[in-house]
Structure formats: structure tokens, C-alpha cells
Design a protein around this motif. Structure first.
Motif, PDB file in Angstrom:
ATOM      1  N   LEU A   5       0.895  -1.309   0.061  1.00 47.08           N
ATOM      2  CA  LEU A   5       0.080   0.076  -0.089  1.00 47.08           C
ATOM      3  C   LEU A   5       0.880   1.363   0.102  1.00 47.08           C
ATOM      4  O   LEU A   5       0.537   2.207  -0.528  1.00 47.08           O
ATOM      5  CB  LEU A   5      -0.850   0.048   1.240  1.00 47.08           C
ATOM      6  CG  LEU A   5      -1.957   1.143   1.256  1.00 47.08           C
ATOM      7  CD1 LEU A   5      -3.005   1.049   0.103  1.00 47.08           C
ATOM      8  CD2 LEU A   5      -2.662   1.172   2.765  1.00 47.08           C
ATOM      9  N   ILE A  34      -1.794   5.547  -4.378  1.00 47.60           N
ATOM     10  CA  ILE A  34      -1.919   4.035  -4.220  1.00 47.60           C
ATOM     11  C   ILE A  34      -2.699   3.614  -5.312  1.00 47.60           C
ATOM     12  O   ILE A  34      -3.620   4.542  -6.168  1.00 47.60           O
ATOM     13  CB  ILE A  34      -2.735   3.837  -2.942  1.00 47.60           C
ATOM     14  CG1 ILE A  34      -4.233   4.481  -2.960  1.00 47.60           C
ATOM     15  CG2 ILE A  34      -2.127   4.557  -1.653  1.00 47.60           C
ATOM     16  CD1 ILE A  34      -5.000   4.100  -1.700  1.00 47.60           C
ATOM     17  N   GLN A  86       4.619   4.956  -7.638  1.00 49.82           N
ATOM     18  CA  GLN A  86       4.716   4.065  -6.499  1.00 49.82           C
ATOM     19  C   GLN A  86       6.106   3.823  -6.319  1.00 49.82           C
ATOM     20  O   GLN A  86       6.356   3.141  -5.078  1.00 49.82           O
ATOM     21  CB  GLN A  86       3.971   2.644  -7.033  1.00 49.82           C
ATOM     22  CG  GLN A  86       2.595   2.711  -6.961  1.00 49.82           C
ATOM     23  CD  GLN A  86       1.925   2.283  -5.587  1.00 49.82           C
ATOM     24  OE1 GLN A  86       2.386   1.052  -5.111  1.00 49.82           O
ATOM     25  NE2 GLN A  86       1.279   3.286  -5.172  1.00 49.82           N
TER      26      GLN A  86
END
Length: 448
Positions: free
Chosen positions: A67, A91, A190
Motif C-alpha cells: 500500500l 495508491i 509508487q
């Protein structure tokens, strides 16, 4: 039975769960084996995953990956977690949508002060950021200052490309902030939290650049007294930023192309084939298509790098951002030196906005610093500005189709620039052809 009854305890737990389910923050808790034991309603709404499907499971398996992205403290061999850490990140939801969240991760401890798990609290900022952008209220994004429509478009492109690992190529004049934009793409992705490794391809000596990029083994060449990791290896899990990529030699372009195609490389003097997981962002102030036509840049490498191009506007095309940037640099100087910086007078700011800024934001910051040092009063006035701005006459500051030249102003500009007509034209706020015509009509000025 003294104290709380079992029913009271159960009731208190239920009430606590109801409270947590009504918060505007998503809450996820897991133990040190990454098994999720709490997942509230807002976490369900933001991520798209139901608590029934994630409770008791490894969070990476349940949520399709970390996450926290590259900031996850549970991806390595050992857990490396601070007491509390906060950051913004993107996310990916169950449906593949990217959401921008503000995340706070804290270590949980038991009654004996022994850590037993992790609590992640996150708030969805995606819609708020979009509303601010549409309303014109956004003045900065990921350390980039700007609210001009062209910069808002760049901010949107950064958010769009951050969702994917495709190569990005940034084109912009010197000083337009290409490294800042590359860092923003990294931070919004990410991979944010992983290493961001900038490489100035034009600043590395030709005989060392291969070693800098790919590393070398001991004894590979004179001076190689130990094994050394290259920049690509150091960027594992993160992003490599290749600035001034057009300056690479054709030989190095071949080796870079192979790495982009296969994801593998060998260290200088080494025989072992290595691989690394990195994202590539490149940048140049040259037109790569022209470089390809001129035979100075490989066409196949161009298409590998230029998958997603982003063009950064020069400062002269977003003049509305100049006062905003000036205030930012003044605040920066105040923080750094611990004393209030002088303000810009209205006349001085007019000169700043009127100037063409060939060095873009970098030149603007230098001008602000110069003016602060030069200023002896409470406000920066035109005479405190660098030479290129300080002799601009009022008529050159005002907007209009033409700017009248006068003998005195032209003479002053030529003296200031040592006779350099191109610089003098820039100071006067006119094109070179206009100044040349004026000098042809007034030959005495050219002879002085």
C-alpha cells in the motif's frame, strides 16, 4: 463479578469500531508478519477492497502489492520503521485507479512498550487536488512553483505519467526545472520513497561515464581498487534521471539502448550479467529529432526514451508566475539566513515581469539573490536589480506594440554591455533588428 462485564467489553469494542468507521481517514493495521487485523470503512471506500477479503491476509497479497509503494518498511529482509512517518503518495485501487493520499504510518506498541504491529492512517486528496487545479488555486505541486495554465497542464501530466513505469522524456530550455519535474514524477509514483538518482550526462568525463552508469569490478582499470556499484544499480526500486542525455557519445548510446531493451548490464571489467528494476526519465534542452537527423543521436534510442514526452514552458511564456516565484525565493532566503528579506517595489517587480529571462527560473533566483545583497533599504528598487534589468527604461516595461528608442537609453545600454548589441537590445526590450535599424539611422552612436 467486579469491573467490566464481557458484554460491556464487547460493547466498548463495537462502539470503538463504529467511531473508527465514521472517520474521514482510512485505517489499516497489521502485525509484523503483515497480517491485516483491522480495516475500516473509509479504507474500503478509498481502496475498493472489502474488509472481509483482506482481514487475516498478508497485506501485499490482499491489496495487490505494498500500500505504501516503495516506502514500505516490510519489503526487505528486516523491518526498518520509524516511530511515525508521514508523506504523500499514490495508491492503486482494486479497479486500477490511482488515488493521491496523505499517509501517516506509526508503530504500535503493547503495554510493555514492545512493538507488535503497524497502523497506517491515510486520507484521499485526489478530488481536492483536482478542485484546486480547476479553480486556479493551486500554486505549487511536489516542490514545483506555478499557477499559470501551462504549469497546471504540466502538473496534470506529472500525475498522469506517475501511474505508469513508461519512460518519460522532458524537453525544456536551461533552467526550466527539468530535474524538479523528474523528481515530482518519481515522488508521485509508487516508486516514491525509493532512490531518485540524477545523472548529468554532460558533466561526466567520457572515459568514466560507463563506470559511473554501470559500475566496475576491482582491477578493471588503473585506479579501480575495489568493486563499485554504478548509478543504475544504486537506483534499484527507484528512478534514474538522465539529464542532458543528448551529450552521450554514440558508443554509450548503444550500451544504454541495450540496457533499456533487456534490462541487463555488465560492470566494466566484469563478466557477470546483472539486472536492476529502475524507471528511466531523460531530459535535454536540445531537439532530439534534429540530433537524430544530424546523426548525433541514435533513432532507436530516441524512440526508447521518448515514449511520453513532456515540454516545460520557458519563464517568458508564464510571466504570471514571476511574482509567485520571487516571493518563494525571498522566503527561501529568509529561512536560510534567519532574517527578513526586503520586498520588491512595484517598479522593480514590473522590470522583473518585463524581462525575457533567457536563463529561466535559475536566472530568476540568481537575480533575487543579487538584489537582496545589493539592497540597502527596506524595498528592492530598480537600481538594485542586475544590470540586465536595472537599466530598462519605463517605456520598455510598459506593454505595447512598439517601444520608442532614445539616444540616451541606447547609449547607456551599449556602455553597460561593452558594445554588445544583442545584450543591449535585450536590456532595451526590443528585437536586435530594431536596434540595428536605429543604429544605422544614428551612426554616431555606433562609433562611440
Amino acid at each position: 463479578m467486579s469491573g467490566l462485564s464481557l458484554n460491556n467489553i464487547v460493547g466498548n469494542v463495537k462502539n470503538l469500531e463504529r467511531i473508527l468507521d465514521n472517520l474521514r481517514d482510512g485505517i489499516v493495521a497489521h502485525d509484523f508478519q503483515r497480517r491485516i487485523f483491522y480495516f475500516n470503512s473509509e479504507a474500503e471506500r478509498i481502496t475498493g477492497f472489502s474488509r472481509e477479503n483482506v482481514i487475516g491476509r498478508d497485506c501485499h497479497d490482499a491489496l495487490g502489492g505494498p500500500l505504501c509503494g516503495a516506502r514500505c518498511s516490510f519489503c526487505g529482509e528486516s523491518v526498518d520503521l520509524a516511530e511515525t512517518t508521514s508523506y504523500q503518495t499514490n495508491i492503486v485501487t482494486r479497479t486500477g485507479e490511482t488515488r493521491n493520499v496523505e499517509m501517516t504510518v506509526s508503530m504500535m506498541k503493547d503495554d510493555a512498550e514492545e512493538p507488535f504491529g503497524v497502523l497506517a492512517v491515510f486520507r484521499d486528496l485526489t478530488d481536492l487536488i483536482e478542485l484546486r487545479r480547476r479553480a486556479g488555486e493551486m500554486v505549487s505541486f511536489s516542490n514545483i512553483i506555478g499557477r499559470d495554465v501551462k504549469m497546471l497542464d504540466v502538473f496534470q501530466q506529472v500525475r498522469d505519467v506517475a501511474e505508469y513505469d513508461f519512460p518519460v522524456h522532458l524537453f525544456g530550455e536551461t533552467g526550466t526545472g527539468k530535474e524538479l519535474v523528474a523528481a515530482a514524477i518519481h515522488n508521485e509514483s509508487q516508486r516514491g520513497g525509493g532512490p531518485f538518482v540524477p545523472i548529468n550526462c554532460g558533466a561526466l568525463p567520457e572515459n568514466l561515464i560507463e563506470s559511473e552508469l554501470f559500475g566496475h569490478v576491482k582491477g578493471a582499470f588503473s585506479g579501480a581498487v575495489r568493486d563499485k556499484k554504478g548509478r543504475f544499480e544504486l537506483a534499484e526500486g527507484g528512478t534514474v534521471f538522465l539529464d542532458e542525455v543528448a551529450e552521450l557519445s554514440l558508443e554509450m548510446q548503444v550500451k544504454l539502448l541495450r540496457f533499456l531493451q533487456e534490462g541487463t548490464f555488465e560492470k566494466v571489467g566484469g563478466e557477470k550479467t546483472l539486472s536492476t528494476n529502475v524507471r528511466i526519465i531523460s531530459a535535454t534542452n536540445k531537439d532530439l529529432k534534429k540530433e537524430v537527423k544530424a546523426g548525433r543521436f541514435r533513432e532507436d534510442l530516441f524512440y526508447r526514451l521518448n515514449v511520453i514526452p513532456i515540454i516545460l514552458p520557458p519563464l517568458r511564456e508564464r510571466r504570471n508566475d514571476i511574482p509567485l516565484l520571487v516571493d518563494h525565493f525571498l522566503d527561501k532566503c529568509t529561512t536560510r539566513h534567519g532574517r527578513k528579506s526586503p520586498d520588491f517595489s512595484k517598479e522593480a517587480m514590473s522590470r522583473m515581469v518585463a524581462y525575457t529571462w533567457p536563463g529561466n527560473v535559475r536566472e530568476l533566483e540568481n537575480a533575487v539573490q543579487f538584489s537582496i545583497v545589493r539592497c540597502k533599504g527596506k524595498s528592492i528598487v530598480p537600481s538594485d536589480l542586475p544590470m540586465e534589468l536595472g537599466v530598462v527604461r519605463e517605456e520598455s516595461v510598459k506593454r505595447g506594440p512598439t517601444r520608442k528608442l532614445e539616444d540616451a537609453s541606447v547609449r547607456e545600454a551599449l556602455v553597460k554591455t561593452g558594445g554588445n548589441k544583442a545584450k543591449a537590445a535585450r536590456i532595451l526590450g526590443v528585437g536586435r533588428a530594431t536596434l540595428y535599424r536605429f543604429l544605422d539611422d544614428n551612426p554616431s552612436l555606433s562609433d562611440e
